[in-house]
Design a protein around this motif. Sequence first.
Motif, PDB file in Angstrom:
ATOM      1  N   GLU A 117       0.821  -1.209   0.000  1.00 54.69           N
ATOM      2  CA  GLU A 117       0.000   0.000   0.000  1.00 54.69           C
ATOM      3  C   GLU A 117       0.855   1.259   0.000  1.00 54.69           C
ATOM      4  O   GLU A 117       0.455   2.289  -0.557  1.00 54.69           O
ATOM      5  CB  GLU A 117      -0.961  -0.034   1.181  1.00 54.69           C
ATOM      6  CG  GLU A 117      -1.914  -1.214   1.099  1.00 54.69           C
ATOM      7  CD  GLU A 117      -3.273  -0.932   1.690  1.00 54.69           C
ATOM      8  OE1 GLU A 117      -3.452   0.122   2.314  1.00 54.69           O
ATOM      9  OE2 GLU A 117      -4.171  -1.777   1.511  1.00 54.69           O
ATOM     10  N   ALA A 118       2.031   1.196   0.619  1.00 53.57           N
ATOM     11  CA  ALA A 118       2.944   2.334   0.561  1.00 53.57           C
ATOM     12  C   ALA A 118       3.394   2.586  -0.879  1.00 53.57           C
ATOM     13  O   ALA A 118       3.470   3.739  -1.337  1.00 53.57           O
ATOM     14  CB  ALA A 118       4.149   2.096   1.464  1.00 53.57           C
ATOM     15  N   GLU A 119       3.680   1.527  -1.598  1.00 58.37           N
ATOM     16  CA  GLU A 119       4.090   1.670  -3.006  1.00 58.37           C
ATOM     17  C   GLU A 119       2.973   2.268  -3.849  1.00 58.37           C
ATOM     18  O   GLU A 119       3.217   3.080  -4.753  1.00 58.37           O
ATOM     19  CB  GLU A 119       4.522   0.309  -3.546  1.00 58.37           C
ATOM     20  CG  GLU A 119       5.862  -0.148  -2.992  1.00 58.37           C
ATOM     21  CD  GLU A 119       6.153  -1.619  -3.245  1.00 58.37           C
ATOM     22  OE1 GLU A 119       5.268  -2.301  -3.820  1.00 58.37           O
ATOM     23  OE2 GLU A 119       7.237  -2.082  -2.867  1.00 58.37           O
ATOM     24  N   GLN A 120       1.744   1.883  -3.554  1.00 54.88           N
ATOM     25  CA  GLN A 120       0.614   2.454  -4.281  1.00 54.88           C
ATOM     26  C   GLN A 120       0.476   3.949  -3.984  1.00 54.88           C
ATOM     27  O   GLN A 120       0.218   4.752  -4.885  1.00 54.88           O
ATOM     28  CB  GLN A 120      -0.677   1.727  -3.903  1.00 54.88           C
ATOM     29  CG  GLN A 120      -1.887   2.172  -4.709  1.00 54.88           C
ATOM     30  CD  GLN A 120      -3.116   1.337  -4.397  1.00 54.88           C
ATOM     31  OE1 GLN A 120      -3.055   0.375  -3.645  1.00 54.88           O
ATOM     32  NE2 GLN A 120      -4.243   1.717  -4.968  1.00 54.88           N
ATOM     33  N   LEU A 121       0.672   4.327  -2.718  1.00 51.39           N
ATOM     34  CA  LEU A 121       0.629   5.744  -2.351  1.00 51.39           C
ATOM     35  C   LEU A 121       1.716   6.526  -3.074  1.00 51.39           C
ATOM     36  O   LEU A 121       1.469   7.619  -3.598  1.00 51.39           O
ATOM     37  CB  LEU A 121       0.836   5.901  -0.840  1.00 51.39           C
ATOM     38  CG  LEU A 121      -0.371   5.828   0.075  1.00 51.39           C
ATOM     39  CD1 LEU A 121       0.083   5.937   1.526  1.00 51.39           C
ATOM     40  CD2 LEU A 121      -1.371   6.939  -0.237  1.00 51.39           C
ATOM     41  N   ALA A 122       2.907   5.974  -3.084  1.00 49.14           N
ATOM     42  CA  ALA A 122       4.021   6.657  -3.743  1.00 49.14           C
ATOM     43  C   ALA A 122       3.750   6.839  -5.233  1.00 49.14           C
ATOM     44  O   ALA A 122       4.044   7.903  -5.814  1.00 49.14           O
ATOM     45  CB  ALA A 122       5.313   5.874  -3.530  1.00 49.14           C
ATOM     46  N   THR A 123       3.161   5.844  -5.864  1.00 50.68           N
ATOM     47  CA  THR A 123       2.857   5.905  -7.292  1.00 50.68           C
ATOM     48  C   THR A 123       1.780   6.943  -7.592  1.00 50.68           C
ATOM     49  O   THR A 123       1.854   7.652  -8.605  1.00 50.68           O
ATOM     50  CB  THR A 123       2.397   4.522  -7.792  1.00 50.68           C
ATOM     51  OG1 THR A 123       3.457   3.583  -7.594  1.00 50.68           O
ATOM     52  CG2 THR A 123       2.024   4.569  -9.266  1.00 50.68           C
ATOM     53  N   ASN A 124       0.791   7.045  -6.703  1.00 52.58           N
ATOM     54  CA  ASN A 124      -0.349   7.926  -6.944  1.00 52.58           C
ATOM     55  C   ASN A 124      -0.130   9.362  -6.492  1.00 52.58           C
ATOM     56  O   ASN A 124      -1.023  10.199  -6.632  1.00 52.58           O
ATOM     57  CB  ASN A 124      -1.592   7.370  -6.246  1.00 52.58           C
ATOM     58  CG  ASN A 124      -2.068   6.067  -6.862  1.00 52.58           C
ATOM     59  OD1 ASN A 124      -1.744   5.763  -8.009  1.00 52.58           O
ATOM     60  ND2 ASN A 124      -2.811   5.287  -6.101  1.00 52.58           N
ATOM     61  N   SER A 125       1.035   9.667  -5.957  1.00 53.70           N
ATOM     62  CA  SER A 125       1.319  11.015  -5.466  1.00 53.70           C
ATOM     63  C   SER A 125       2.332  11.704  -6.369  1.00 53.70           C
ATOM     64  O   SER A 125       3.075  11.052  -7.101  1.00 53.70           O
ATOM     65  CB  SER A 125       1.855  10.954  -4.033  1.00 53.70           C
ATOM     66  OG  SER A 125       3.078  10.242  -3.993  1.00 53.70           O
ATOM     67  N   SER A 126       2.375  13.010  -6.288  1.00 51.51           N
ATOM     68  CA  SER A 126       3.357  13.767  -7.062  1.00 51.51           C
ATOM     69  C   SER A 126       4.695  13.784  -6.321  1.00 51.51           C
ATOM     70  O   SER A 126       4.741  13.546  -5.106  1.00 51.51           O
ATOM     71  CB  SER A 126       2.857  15.200  -7.275  1.00 51.51           C
ATOM     72  OG  SER A 126       2.772  15.878  -6.039  1.00 51.51           O
TER      73      SER A 126
END
Length: 213
Positions: A117-126
């Motif tokens: 989920e951290a990787e998903q957050l990193a991908t979806n953020s600027s």
Amino acid sequence: MSFPRVFLLSPANLGGRRAEMLLRRDASFDLAVRLREGAATIGETYAFVSGLYFRGKLAYARSFAVPHLGLPPALVIVPGRGFAHPEETVSCEDLRAISGVEIAVSNEAYRNPLLREAEQLATNSSPDCRFVLLGSVATNKYTEPLLGVFGERLLFPADFLGRGDMSRGGLMLRRVENGEELSYIPIQGSVLRGNRPGKLEPRSRPFDPPGSP
């Protein structure tokens, strides 16, 4: 502080007396009843179990949120699930399952969902978005997996150094009352242990405990 950010709240300890009180089958206070019905939120449940510390984290994150690209302004680390929105509902069965997941970087049942989920957050953020950990940095149980994903984008409040849980909770609630945000520094490359600061000045009235029966 103008940069977009997502607050990451460390979880409450579900092994204590208040968690036992909440999970009693005959508990009749409102939060316990709603928990049995699957209608209690993870935020209010952790606030009841942890008291001042988690309530401070939750109030602080809500007060100083900076919405970013549709991401939640605050997420709670939930063992076995990765992250959860503070308003996500849980049941007694959920809480028992969560309490059975050891918070240790060597435990894949804890580490893998958090990394995913951290990787998903990193991908979806600027790239200018920062992730602010409201939790302990003195051990690696949160910092090691999160640093591997966020790197220099992972921050924490500098005033947390040397403080215990209750002191951090009181500090955050005072900052909410005063409208003064804490200063953040990168976890990567920082000395994560500091001298114990002086005690907080006593307040004119105590903080009310959340969800008391």
